[in-house]
Structure formats: structure tokens, C-alpha cells
Design an enzyme around this catalytic site. Structure first.
Site, mmCIF file in Angstrom:
data_model
loop_
_atom_site.group_PDB
_atom_site.id
_atom_site.type_symbol
_atom_site.label_atom_id
_atom_site.label_comp_id
_atom_site.label_asym_id
_atom_site.label_seq_id
_atom_site.Cartn_x
_atom_site.Cartn_y
_atom_site.Cartn_z
ATOM 1 N N ILE A 29 0.805 -1.200 0.000
ATOM 2 C CA ILE A 29 0.000 0.000 0.000
ATOM 3 C C ILE A 29 0.849 1.266 0.000
ATOM 4 C CG2 ILE A 29 -1.978 1.071 1.088
ATOM 5 C CD1 ILE A 29 -2.383 -1.889 0.542
ATOM 6 N N PRO A 30 0.816 1.997 -1.093
ATOM 7 C CA PRO A 30 1.574 3.251 -1.188
ATOM 8 C C PRO A 30 0.874 4.379 -0.453
ATOM 9 C CG PRO A 30 0.380 2.873 -3.218
ATOM 10 C CD PRO A 30 0.095 1.700 -2.334
ATOM 11 N N CYS A 31 0.775 4.257 0.834
ATOM 12 C CA CYS A 31 0.042 5.259 1.608
ATOM 13 C C CYS A 31 0.659 6.640 1.479
ATOM 14 C CB CYS A 31 -0.035 4.871 3.068
ATOM 15 S SG CYS A 31 0.834 3.413 3.544
ATOM 16 N N TYR A 32 1.894 6.697 1.090
ATOM 17 C CA TYR A 32 2.561 7.997 0.976
ATOM 18 C C TYR A 32 1.997 8.830 -0.166
ATOM 19 C CZ TYR A 32 5.137 5.766 -2.800
ATOM 20 O OH TYR A 32 5.472 5.109 -3.950
ATOM 21 N N ARG A 33 1.215 8.194 -1.014
ATOM 22 C CA ARG A 33 0.625 8.943 -2.131
ATOM 23 C C ARG A 33 -0.654 9.661 -1.746
ATOM 24 N NH1 ARG A 33 1.487 4.117 -6.491
ATOM 25 N NH2 ARG A 33 3.719 4.406 -6.747
#
Length: 105
Positions: A51-55
Site C-alpha cells: 500500500i503506497p500510503c505515501y501517495r
DNA sequence: AGTAAGGCGGGCA
DNA sequence: GTGCCCGCCTTAC
């Protein structure tokens, strides 16, 4: 289905080089006012780097929080080719909407 | 089951 | 344009 689960799922769909906002996701999930809950979900997401939560950033373009620290978040965004100026991303340039037919920004 | 905390948003000073 | 405050929703204790 659990809200948090949907959040993670949706997060996976953010294209590389783009970002979206907590509120946009809340909207996409049919609960426009749950932006805060979205952040909550991402924060406790146990699922690793699937999961690219940083996006996911704030609606004003400021980076927002990150479990491993905002610094790290910014680093990853840069890695994606997203520039941060004055602590904010250029949404005009990188915003991604989930709404069909909606052009980025 | 009540309550507090959290990666937020929008409005107003 | 920045900063603060109050409201909202979901999840852990």
C-alpha cells in the site's frame, strides 16, 4: 466490508507519480466526511508496502502525516517523481481523482 | 458499550 | 497566505 479495508484497496490504485487526498478517497468510498477516518485507516494499516500510503496527501497540498515520519513520506514521493515545494505538492500537477471522467485536477 | 484518539477539512481571524 | 478551532467518521481500548 470494513471501511479501512476499502481504503487500503483504493490506495493501491493510485498511479505512480500521482497523489490523491484523504477527502477524495472518502468521497470515492461514498462517505465524503470520513476524510479523517481515512487517515486513521492508513495509519494503522498493517499491510506493508503493498500500500503506497505515501501517495495520499492533504487537500491543501501539504504532505500530511506518515507513520514512519513525514520526512520519509516526502522521500518516497520524490522517488515517485513528485516534487515538494515549501512542504507542499503541486496538486494541479499530480492530483489523481477516482471519479470517472474527472480529469486530474 | 462508552470513550478517546487520529496521517483530515473547511471556515474564520 | 497562515494558523487555529470545531466538526466528522472509524477503530482500538
Amino acid at each position: 466490508m470494513k471501511f479501512s479495508k476499502q481504503v487500503l484497496k483504493l490506495t493501491r490504485k493510485i498511479p505512480r507519480g500521482r497523489v490523491t487526498t484523504y477527502s477524495e478517497m472518502a468521497r470515492a468510498l461514498g462517505n465524503p466526511k470520513a476524510s479523517r477516518a481515512v487517515g486513521n485507516a492508513l495509519n494503522r494499516n498493517k499491510l506493508p508496502d503493498l500500500i503506497p500510503c505515501y501517495r495520499v496527501v492533504r487537500s491543501d497540498g501539504s504532505v500530511g502525516g506518515y507513520a514512519s515520519g513525514a520526512k520519509e513520506k516526502i522521500r518516497r514521493l520524490r522517488r515517485d517523481g513528485i516534487g515538494i515545494e515549501k512542504g507542499k505538492v503541486n496538486l494541479e500537477k499530480h492530483f489523481h481523482s477516482f471519479r470517472k471522467g474527472q480529469h486530474d485536477f
